[in-house]
Design an enzyme around this catalytic site. Structure first.
Site, PDB file in Angstrom:
ATOM      1  N   ARG A 127     -10.758   0.019   3.339  1.00  0.00           N
ATOM      2  CA  ARG A 127     -12.201  -0.421   2.486  1.00  0.00           C
ATOM      3  C   ARG A 127     -12.937  -1.199   1.393  1.00  0.00           C
ATOM      4  O   ARG A 127     -14.347  -1.088   1.373  1.00  0.00           O
ATOM      5  CB  ARG A 127     -12.521   0.562   3.256  1.00  0.00           C
ATOM      6  CG  ARG A 127     -12.613   2.413   3.262  1.00  0.00           C
ATOM      7  CD  ARG A 127     -12.676   3.301   4.142  1.00  0.00           C
ATOM      8  NE  ARG A 127     -11.050   2.781   4.936  1.00  0.00           N
ATOM      9  CZ  ARG A 127     -10.295   4.367   5.599  1.00  0.00           C
ATOM     10  NH1 ARG A 127     -12.152   5.481   5.859  1.00  0.00           N
ATOM     11  NH2 ARG A 127     -10.316   4.745   6.489  1.00  0.00           N
ATOM     12  N   LYS A 165       1.585   8.202   0.231  1.00  0.00           N
ATOM     13  CA  LYS A 165       2.056   8.317   1.991  1.00  0.00           C
ATOM     14  C   LYS A 165       3.529   8.425   1.597  1.00  0.00           C
ATOM     15  O   LYS A 165       4.216   9.148   0.884  1.00  0.00           O
ATOM     16  CB  LYS A 165       2.131   6.492   2.519  1.00  0.00           C
ATOM     17  CG  LYS A 165       1.185   5.814   2.778  1.00  0.00           C
ATOM     18  CD  LYS A 165       1.087   4.823   3.213  1.00  0.00           C
ATOM     19  CE  LYS A 165       0.381   3.394   3.317  1.00  0.00           C
ATOM     20  NZ  LYS A 165      -0.864   3.562   4.212  1.00  0.00           N
ATOM     21  N   ASP A 173       0.237  -4.748   4.954  1.00  0.00           N
ATOM     22  CA  ASP A 173      -1.095  -4.906   4.682  1.00  0.00           C
ATOM     23  C   ASP A 173      -2.118  -5.974   4.357  1.00  0.00           C
ATOM     24  O   ASP A 173      -3.423  -5.417   4.467  1.00  0.00           O
ATOM     25  CB  ASP A 173      -1.315  -3.392   3.732  1.00  0.00           C
ATOM     26  CG  ASP A 173      -2.430  -2.415   4.065  1.00  0.00           C
ATOM     27  OD1 ASP A 173      -3.317  -2.161   5.187  1.00  0.00           O
ATOM     28  OD2 ASP A 173      -3.013  -1.334   3.616  1.00  0.00           O
ATOM     29  N   GLU A 224      -7.656   2.383   0.889  1.00  0.00           N
ATOM     30  CA  GLU A 224      -8.383   1.044   0.014  1.00  0.00           C
ATOM     31  C   GLU A 224      -9.518   0.289   0.884  1.00  0.00           C
ATOM     32  O   GLU A 224      -9.426  -0.241  -0.778  1.00  0.00           O
ATOM     33  CB  GLU A 224      -6.870   1.143  -0.778  1.00  0.00           C
ATOM     34  CG  GLU A 224      -6.272   0.949  -0.205  1.00  0.00           C
ATOM     35  CD  GLU A 224      -5.615   0.766   0.918  1.00  0.00           C
ATOM     36  OE1 GLU A 224      -4.807   0.326   1.998  1.00  0.00           O
ATOM     37  OE2 GLU A 224      -5.154   1.997   1.285  1.00  0.00           O
ATOM     38  N   ASP A 274       0.647  -0.897   0.469  1.00  0.00           N
ATOM     39  CA  ASP A 274      -0.028   0.043  -0.091  1.00  0.00           C
ATOM     40  C   ASP A 274       0.867   0.876   0.333  1.00  0.00           C
ATOM     41  O   ASP A 274       1.414   1.616   1.017  1.00  0.00           O
ATOM     42  CB  ASP A 274      -0.728  -0.201   1.276  1.00  0.00           C
ATOM     43  CG  ASP A 274      -1.825   1.576   1.652  1.00  0.00           C
ATOM     44  OD1 ASP A 274      -2.054   1.919   0.730  1.00  0.00           O
ATOM     45  OD2 ASP A 274      -2.774   1.081   2.217  1.00  0.00           O
TER      46      ASP A 274
END
Length: 485
Positions: free
Chosen positions: A340, A266, A277, A338, A259
């Protein structure tokens, strides 16, 4: 690791490379130890070099026998977690001494034989775990076998607990292996191949939906997140179906193999940790590896959506609208929210399966880490029985859960002007609003969301864990499943 029970009831006649003797502080001269060994341990006890306090250790020699004393604390206060960590301490010492086998000896009257066996089986396997990765030096030989000697009553029950514990911990170590691999290895396709390999010939069915089928069926959340990556997404569906069953449980795991945050990139610091992740997905895969051996009398289905979240030229952008599996539309406010989006698809699929209970596990929010730190996972659930069962399972596995609110008012913050829901609210209560978002897709399911962002890696180090992925959730899920048999 091969874990066996010392069926003769006493200590072995042959010398073990390391014999770990687990002693309570008020039982330092137990009658179940042979006289020669009792004589050898008296000097350090008399000198107060070893008092039996919880998880205290002392290494000594009884002739040519290397002996590790491990303290359990007061016998009347003894808990399975102490046994678990004591066994892990023994395995770690064997590992440090570069030994390939270890023997343990213990007796307790305050922990039931099955529970004691289970804790010791889990601990010795977890304590022996190592991950060598891509280091160029020759990996050390692993602690490949452990014999656990139990001189008390209930030997058959103890042996079964030992078996169940070893199976559970091996599955957890498998999940740790999956999580510890770099994202260049652990792609969605590789993850699915490892799941298939672990289940070959087991009776657990695995169906892997790939990009073309995902497009036909409308998995818009998963496909949307995958758009910026060259790695194709997959959606894994597991199914364990015994001959007869009364309940169906659904386990959902977030399988985000890396991620970056996507367009909502990020910060660079610690981004390498985003290989973790996918630890929710790894927990579900690990649980099914154990289910294949434990063969519970309840149907268990598993759903693991897996992809990368990358900032490519085709990546989704803030303001885009996606349609989830099941038809609910989602406005993307933050591409770093992302997890969710892919779980929305999985929950939509779960609703079609009509399970009695559904549990999802996800490294979903940093906000949950701020709220609970690294010692408990967040539990979001409006169903009283499911909450109780999960908390009991978490306490028994010592993978503890703490309830956080899931009120409808939090969903108000996720309303969108252009879609049914948006994927990010304000900066306050982020773990709660994320769970509220998922609740929209869970609909009328008896469902719980476990936010494991604080417990999946970077946890306080102890005898069981010394860095990297923890495999959290595997033993909790197995205890949860066991509660329905």
């Amino acid at each position: 690791m091969k874990v066996t029970w010392g069926r003769a009831g006493g200590l072995p006649r042959e010398r073990a490379p390391l014999l770990a003797v687990l002693l309570a502080s008020d039982e330092l001269s137990p009658k179940w130890l042979p006289a020669a060994l009792l004589a050898a341990i008296r000097p350090p006890i008399a000198a107060k070099d070893f008092s039996g306090k919880e998880l205290e250790t002392a290494l000594l020699y009884a002739g040519k026998q290397r002996v590790l004393l491990v303290g359990l604390g007061e016998s009347k206060k003894l808990k399975p977690e102490t046994l678990r960590r004591a066994a892990a301490a023994a395995a770690r010492r064997a590992r440090g001494l570069k030994l390939t086998s270890v023997a343990l000896a213990a007796v307790t009257t305050t922990v039931a034989p099955f529970a004691a066996g289970r804790a010791l089986g889990e601990g010795v396997v977890l304590g022996a775990y190592t991950f060598h990765g891509a280091k160029s030096d020759t990996p050390p030989k692993p602690v490949a076998s452990a014999t656990v000697h139990w001189s008390g009553r209930g030997g058959t029950s103890f042996a079964e607990g030992l078996r169940v514990g070893a199976v559970s911990a091996k599955a957890q170590c498998f999940a740790r292996d999956l999580g510890n691999q770099p994202a260049s290895v652990a792609t969605p396709t590789w993850l699915a191949s490892q799941a298939a390999k672990s289940l070959r010939g087991s009776g657990v069915r695995l169906r892997v939906l790939r990009k073309a089928e995902l497009e036909r069926k409308g998995f818009g959340g998963l496909l949307g997140v995958a758009r910026g990556s060259h790695e194709p997404p997959v959606f894994m569906e597991f199914d364990w179906r015994p001959r007869s069953y009364k309940k169906t449980l659904c386990l959902v795991g977030k399988g985000l193999t890396f991620d970056t945050g996507g367009i909502s990139l990020k910060p660079a610091a610690n981004m390498e940790e985003m290989k973790f992740d996918m630890c929710g997905g790894a927990a579900v895969i690990g649980a099914f590896a154990a289910i294949a051996s434990l063969r519970p009398k309840v149907r268990v289905v598993g759903l693991v959506p897996s992809t990368e979240n990358m900032p490519g030229g085709s990546a989704i952008k803030p303001g885009d609208v996606l349609q989830s599996y099941g038809g609910i539309t989602m406005e993307v406010i933050n591409t770093d929210a992302e997890g969710r989006l892919i779980l929305a698809d999985a929950l939509g699929r779960a609703r079609e399966l009509e399970p009695d209970f559904t549990v999802d596990l996800a490294t979903l929010t940093g906000a949950c880490v701020v709220a609970l730190g690294h010692r408990a996972s967040g539990l979001f659930c409006s169903h009283e029985e499911l909450t109780r069962r999960l908390r009991e399972a978490g306490d028994a596995a010592h993978e503890r859960l703490w309830p956080l609110p899931l009120w409808d008012e939090y969903l108000d913050e996720m309303k969108s002007a252009v879609a049914d829901v948006k994927n990010s609210g304000s900066r306050f209560g982020g773990a709660v609003t994320a769970a509220a978002f998922l609740k929209k897709f869970a609909g009328d399911l008896a469902w719980a969301h476990l936010d494991i962002a604080g417990t999946a890696w970077d946890t306080p180090r102890n005898e069981l864990y010394d860095g990297g992925a923890t495999g959290v959730g595997v033993r909790l899920l197995l205890r949860f499943i066991e509660g329905f048999e």
